[in-house]
Design a protein around this motif. Structure first.
Motif, short mmCIF file in Angstrom:
data_model
loop_
_atom_site.label_atom_id
_atom_site.label_comp_id
_atom_site.label_asym_id
_atom_site.label_seq_id
_atom_site.Cartn_x
_atom_site.Cartn_y
_atom_site.Cartn_z
N GLN A 3 0.85 -1.20 0.00
CA GLN A 3 0.00 0.00 0.00
C GLN A 3 0.88 1.25 0.00
N VAL A 4 0.73 2.05 -1.01
CA VAL A 4 1.48 3.30 -1.09
C VAL A 4 0.46 4.44 -1.04
N GLU A 5 0.70 5.36 -0.13
CA GLU A 5 -0.27 6.46 0.03
C GLU A 5 0.41 7.82 0.07
N GLY A 6 0.07 8.64 -0.87
CA GLY A 6 0.59 10.01 -0.89
C GLY A 6 2.10 10.09 -0.86
N LEU A 7 2.75 9.09 -1.48
CA LEU A 7 4.21 9.03 -1.40
C LEU A 7 4.87 10.16 -2.19
N THR A 8 5.75 10.85 -1.51
CA THR A 8 6.52 11.93 -2.14
C THR A 8 7.98 11.75 -1.78
N LYS A 9 8.86 11.91 -2.78
CA LYS A 9 10.29 11.89 -2.50
C LYS A 9 10.94 13.07 -3.20
N THR A 43 10.84 5.33 -6.42
CA THR A 43 9.75 4.67 -5.71
C THR A 43 10.19 3.29 -5.20
N MET A 44 10.91 2.57 -6.02
CA MET A 44 11.36 1.23 -5.63
C MET A 44 12.35 1.31 -4.47
N ARG A 45 13.19 2.32 -4.48
CA ARG A 45 14.16 2.47 -3.39
C ARG A 45 13.45 2.77 -2.07
N VAL A 46 12.36 3.52 -2.16
CA VAL A 46 11.60 3.78 -0.93
C VAL A 46 10.94 2.49 -0.45
N LEU A 47 10.36 1.74 -1.40
CA LEU A 47 9.68 0.49 -1.03
C LEU A 47 10.63 -0.53 -0.41
N THR A 48 11.90 -0.50 -0.86
CA THR A 48 12.85 -1.47 -0.35
C THR A 48 13.66 -0.92 0.82
N CYS A 49 13.24 0.22 1.34
CA CYS A 49 13.85 0.83 2.53
C CYS A 49 15.26 1.34 2.29
N LYS A 59 3.61 0.72 2.73
CA LYS A 59 3.55 -0.48 3.58
C LYS A 59 3.71 -1.73 2.74
N VAL A 60 4.48 -2.66 3.28
CA VAL A 60 4.64 -3.95 2.64
C VAL A 60 4.20 -5.01 3.63
N ALA A 61 3.25 -5.83 3.25
CA ALA A 61 2.68 -6.85 4.12
C ALA A 61 2.26 -6.25 5.47
N GLY A 62 1.76 -5.05 5.43
CA GLY A 62 1.28 -4.40 6.65
C GLY A 62 2.34 -3.65 7.44
N PHE A 63 3.61 -3.79 7.05
CA PHE A 63 4.68 -3.11 7.78
C PHE A 63 5.10 -1.83 7.06
N ASP A 64 5.23 -0.77 7.82
CA ASP A 64 5.61 0.52 7.26
C ASP A 64 7.11 0.56 6.99
N TYR A 66 9.12 2.96 6.93
CA TYR A 66 9.86 3.89 7.79
C TYR A 66 9.94 3.36 9.22
N GLU A 67 8.81 2.81 9.69
CA GLU A 67 8.76 2.36 11.09
C GLU A 67 9.35 0.97 11.30
N SER A 68 9.18 0.09 10.33
CA SER A 68 9.64 -1.31 10.51
C SER A 68 10.47 -1.80 9.34
N PRO A 69 11.59 -1.12 9.03
CA PRO A 69 12.35 -1.50 7.84
C PRO A 69 12.86 -2.94 7.87
N MET A 70 13.20 -3.45 9.05
CA MET A 70 13.70 -4.83 9.11
C MET A 70 12.63 -5.83 8.68
N GLU A 71 11.41 -5.60 9.14
CA GLU A 71 10.30 -6.48 8.78
C GLU A 71 10.03 -6.41 7.27
N VAL A 72 10.14 -5.21 6.73
CA VAL A 72 9.90 -5.03 5.29
C VAL A 72 10.99 -5.73 4.48
N LYS A 73 12.25 -5.49 4.86
CA LYS A 73 13.37 -6.07 4.10
C LYS A 73 13.33 -7.60 4.08
N ARG A 74 12.89 -8.18 5.20
CA ARG A 74 12.80 -9.63 5.29
C ARG A 74 11.81 -10.18 4.25
N ARG A 75 10.82 -9.38 3.91
CA ARG A 75 9.75 -9.86 3.01
C ARG A 75 9.95 -9.44 1.56
#
Ligand SMILES: Nc1ncnc2c1ncn2[C@@H]1O[C@H](COP(=O)(O)OP(=O)(O)O)[C@@H](O)[C@H]1O
Ligand SMILES: [Mg+2]
Length: 321
Positions: A3-9, A43-49, A59-64, A66-75
């Motif tokens: 889920q990507v919402e209002g993403l700006t870089k 965008t991809m660099r943001v998604l992959t933390c 959010k990837v699999a429910g994990f943000d 910014y807040e949970s990069p380790m959980e995101v990277k694992r998935r």
């Protein structure tokens, strides 16, 4: 799944990604399409933390991210534009190294390396130095490292760029084979690639989201209509305007777009309301008028035409490098 919402870089002087929102469901293969500089890699660099968003969330699999990069990277398995390979390593050793880095349990590493080597058709080069591999093989090693920890999500940045036509086909087949087990986002500036691999397309241009839809829907929704080409020969019994007027009266026909007059007959491009097959009615009207029907076929708008219209004429580069 994503889920990507209002993403700006924003980089120092430039907004690379401007307030984009989209969703990707589990198991989908989504094409991230846009010309060079559109903001795909960002965008991809943001998604992959690899870097945080300036604003908005992903959010990837429910994990943000910014807040949970380790959980995101694992998935996530990530294949950057240039695969992160070590030329002086052998393929098998490199994959073992990545497997450990990605926390594959040590008892599973050898089995897992064999599995991905098989899957990516690189089992025959496991003992080769990466520096000795062709570009196509390197790309497959890149894919193998991306899936080694069996991530739910695969993010592939221009996975076929720089490959020759045969390698492009092989890589596309490989990616399609990975679908189902993984949710996949791949970026490309090549339109046919999206039609060949993806079910859904997210189009961005100059950092802004232009459209997101299924590949099928997008080509239809575009004009809200379908089109047919009709070739009629009246053998001199009626002029082209008279034929056009008859066609315009057929129920379901919204417009006659083009008219082309030749000795052999008149050619028309007929636009019809979405979902209405007007071909049988057109054929009946022409025959009942005593004219000859030389040709009648439906045409659909290509993704390329859709893209041109949506982005105001800035076409992405075509074909293989
Ligand atoms: N590290 C960076 N610093 C400053 N500007 C950048 C950086 N990376 C990309 N950009 C700019 O951001 C825009 C989007 O780039 P990018 O995400 O690489 O697009 P794409 O992958 O679609 O070609 C481009 O205008 C590019 O010049
Ligand atoms: Mg890029």
């Amino acid at each position: 799944m994503i889920q990507v919402e209002g993403l700006t870089k924003r980089y120092a002087r430039q907004v690379a990604v401007d307030n984009i929102s989209f969703e990707v469901n589990q198991g989908e293969i989504v094409g991230f399409l846009g010309p060079n500089g559109a903001g795909k890699t960002t965008t991809m660099r943001v998604l992959t933390c690899y870097m945080p968003p300036t604003a908005g969330s992903a959010k990837v699999a429910g994990f943000d991210v910014y807040e949970s990069p380790m959980e995101v990277k694992r998935r996530i398995g990530y294949l950057p534009e240039t695969p992160p390979l070590y030329p002086e390593m052998e393929v098998g050793d490199y994959l073992k190294f990545v497997a450990k880095l990605k926390r594959v349990p040590s008892g599973d590493v050898n089995r897992r390396v064999d599995e991905v080597a098989e899957r990516c058709s690189i089992a025959d080069v496991k003992d080769r130095l990466i520096s000795k591999l062709s570009k196509g093989y390197r790309q497959r090693v890149g894919l193998a490292q991306a899936i080694i920890h069996n991530p739910e999500v695969l993010i592939l940045d221009e996975p076929t760029s720089g490959l020759d036509p045969k390698q492009i086909i092989e890589t596309r087949e490989l990616i399609k084979g990975l679908a189902g087990d993984h949710t996949i986002i791949l970026s490309t500036h090549i339109l046919p690639e999206v039609e060949a691999i993806c079910q859904k397309v997210i189009i961005i241009n100059k950092g802004k989201l232009v459209a997101t839809d299924s590949v099928d829907n997008l080509t239809h929704r575009m004009h809200g209509s379908d089109a047919s080409v009709v070739v009629v020969d009246t053998a001199g019994q009626a002029d082209s305007t008279a034929v056009q007027q008859r066609l315009e009266q057929v129920s379901g026909v919204s417009k006659v777009l083009g008219r082309h007059v030749e000795d052999s007959g008149f050619t028309y491009e007929v636009e019809s309301l979405a979902g209405r097959d007007v071909r049988a009615d057109i054929a009946r009207v022409i025959v009942q008028s005593g004219w000859n029907l030389h040709e009648l076929k439906s045409v659909s708008f290509s993704l390329e035409e859709v893209f041109l219209e949506l982005t105001g004429g800035q076409a992405p580069q075509e074909g293989a490098e």
